[in-house]
Design a protein around this motif. Structure first.
Motif, short mmCIF file in Angstrom:
data_model
loop_
_atom_site.label_atom_id
_atom_site.label_comp_id
_atom_site.label_asym_id
_atom_site.label_seq_id
_atom_site.Cartn_x
_atom_site.Cartn_y
_atom_site.Cartn_z
N GLY A 12 0.79 -1.22 0.00
CA GLY A 12 0.00 0.00 0.00
C GLY A 12 0.83 1.27 0.00
N THR A 13 2.16 1.17 0.23
CA THR A 13 3.02 2.35 0.18
C THR A 13 2.94 2.99 -1.21
OG1 THR A 13 4.53 1.51 1.87
CG2 THR A 13 5.41 3.16 0.38
N SER A 14 2.89 4.30 -1.26
CA SER A 14 2.67 5.01 -2.53
C SER A 14 3.84 4.88 -3.50
CB SER A 14 2.41 6.50 -2.26
OG SER A 14 3.56 7.11 -1.74
N ALA A 29 0.80 1.73 -6.02
CA ALA A 29 1.22 1.29 -4.69
C ALA A 29 2.04 0.01 -4.76
CB ALA A 29 -0.02 1.05 -3.82
N SER A 31 2.67 -3.81 -3.59
CA SER A 31 1.75 -4.91 -3.26
C SER A 31 2.52 -6.23 -3.20
CB SER A 31 0.63 -5.00 -4.31
OG SER A 31 1.17 -5.29 -5.58
N SER A 63 7.45 6.23 -2.02
CA SER A 63 7.33 6.89 -0.72
C SER A 63 8.35 8.01 -0.49
CB SER A 63 7.45 5.85 0.39
OG SER A 63 7.27 6.45 1.65
#
Length: 85
Positions: A12-14, A29, A31, A63
């Motif tokens: 989920g980190t951008s 993101a 995954s 991120s």
């Protein structure tokens, strides 16, 4: 205690994709994480839908940890990969 930056990465980190001019062209993101207990390495798939074709190169940022540059061909072939730490 604050964790070192690599430990802050999770599913989920951008992920942000920029064109050569530095404009944002797509976002996605991380995954499908996996962890190798022998090497202590964590890997993620990168999913960024709807990246427009036609750019000569792209810059990919996970991120706010800096960008990696890819050619259009590398991007289309899914050749993105990076290392932290």
């Amino acid at each position: 205690m604050a964790w070192p930056t690599p430990f802050r990465l999770r599913e989920g980190t951008s992920v942000t994709v920029y064109n050569a001019a530095g404009s944002v062209v797509a976002t996605g993101a991380l995954s499908n994480s996996s962890y190798d207990e022998d090497s202590y390495n964590c890997s993620f798939d990168v999913a960024v839908p709807d990246v427009p074709k036609g750019e000569k190169l792209y810059k990919v940022e996970v991120s706010h940890l800096g960008t990696l540059q890819l050619t259009s061909k590398e991007a289309e072939n899914g050749e993105f990969g990076g290392t932290l730490g």
